[in-house]
Design an enzyme around this catalytic site. Structure first.
Site, short mmCIF file in Angstrom:
data_model
loop_
_atom_site.label_atom_id
_atom_site.label_comp_id
_atom_site.label_asym_id
_atom_site.label_seq_id
_atom_site.Cartn_x
_atom_site.Cartn_y
_atom_site.Cartn_z
NE ARG A 1 0.72 3.88 1.63
CZ ARG A 1 1.15 4.63 2.54
NH1 ARG A 1 0.70 5.85 2.81
NH2 ARG A 1 1.55 3.97 3.63
CB ILE B 1 5.18 6.92 3.42
CG1 ILE B 1 3.69 7.28 3.28
CG2 ILE B 1 5.59 5.68 3.59
CD1 ILE B 1 3.51 7.09 1.65
CB SER B 2 1.78 8.22 8.24
OG SER B 2 2.56 9.02 8.87
CD GLN B 3 -0.93 2.79 10.90
OE1 GLN B 3 -0.14 2.87 11.71
NE2 GLN B 3 -2.07 1.86 10.89
#
Length: 220
Positions: free
Chosen positions: A42, A68-70
């Protein structure tokens, strides 16, 4: 390159494993999805200054007023998309962003068709996925509300920005039996929904509160 993919310190495998344990505690059940998230670096999907925070359970900025999404949201939306069937043939992703969600999907479905309205973001994402040797992704720089008619219908659609209501063009591009996972609403009043297309119409499940960037029209 090998070291950057494997990570060190706050991006190490031990830090990643803590993230996986947290996802399991949050209710993510699919071992297949957990394994893909565990093995996808990530930290390479964000600027170096933020890489040390890559495995925290939070959304992070990626430029151009996007995030960026969790990890939990990425895992949850992927699980919801894949829950009702086996390996999907074609998935439409609206919002390539930094490419992290794209990378997760590409390892779990046969082909991802990813649409992004911000050209520089998509170019970076494409380079990252190429570096990970994920080549079952096609990219389109376009308004996400239009979908990608050329390859419709899709078995799955995942939308990474929140419109006030479900775009009609996306509904039309769903295959019968297909599933769309999408946040709906404005500001802090957003809700994650799963839409299933049936022979007679659409079934909508309203799931949990979420916070996404707004779904904007046009291209940049």
């Amino acid at each position: 390159m090998i070291q950057s993919l494997q990570g060190i310190g706050m991006t190490s495998s031990r830090t990643r494993e803590r993230m996986i344990n947290r996802l399991m505690e949050q209710g993510i059940r699919s071992n297949k999805i957990l394994d893909v998230i565990r093995n996808t670096p990530r930290h390479i999907f964000m600027d170096e200054a933020l890489a040390s925070r890559a495995y925290e359970d939070t959304a992070l900025p990626i430029g151009y007023n996007q995030t960026i999404s969790q990890p939990y949201i990425v895992a949850k939306m992927t699980e919801l998309l894949l829950a009702s069937s086996g390996r999907l043939e074609k998935v439409l992703e609206i919002g390539t962003g930094c490419g992290y969600q794209t990378a997760i999907l590409a390892q779990l479905v046969n082909h991802v068709y990813s649409v992004e309205r911000i050209a520089p973001l998509q170019k970076k994402a494409k380079d990252r996925l190429w570096g990970l040797k994920l080549k079952n992704v096609s990219y389109l720089h376009s308004d996400g509300g239009w979908g990608w008619q050329d390859h419709a219908p899709y078995d799955g659609i995942l939308v990474a920005a929140a419109p006030p209501e479900i775009p009609e063009m996306l509904l039309q591009q769903m295959a019968v039996g297909g599933v769309m996972v999408i946040p709906i609403g404005k500001g802090s009043s957003q809700q994650l929904q799963r839409v299933t297309r049936t022979e007679g119409g659409y079934e909508v499940e309203r799931l949990e509160p979420v916070v996404f960037v707004p779904f904007l029209s046009g291209r940049k």
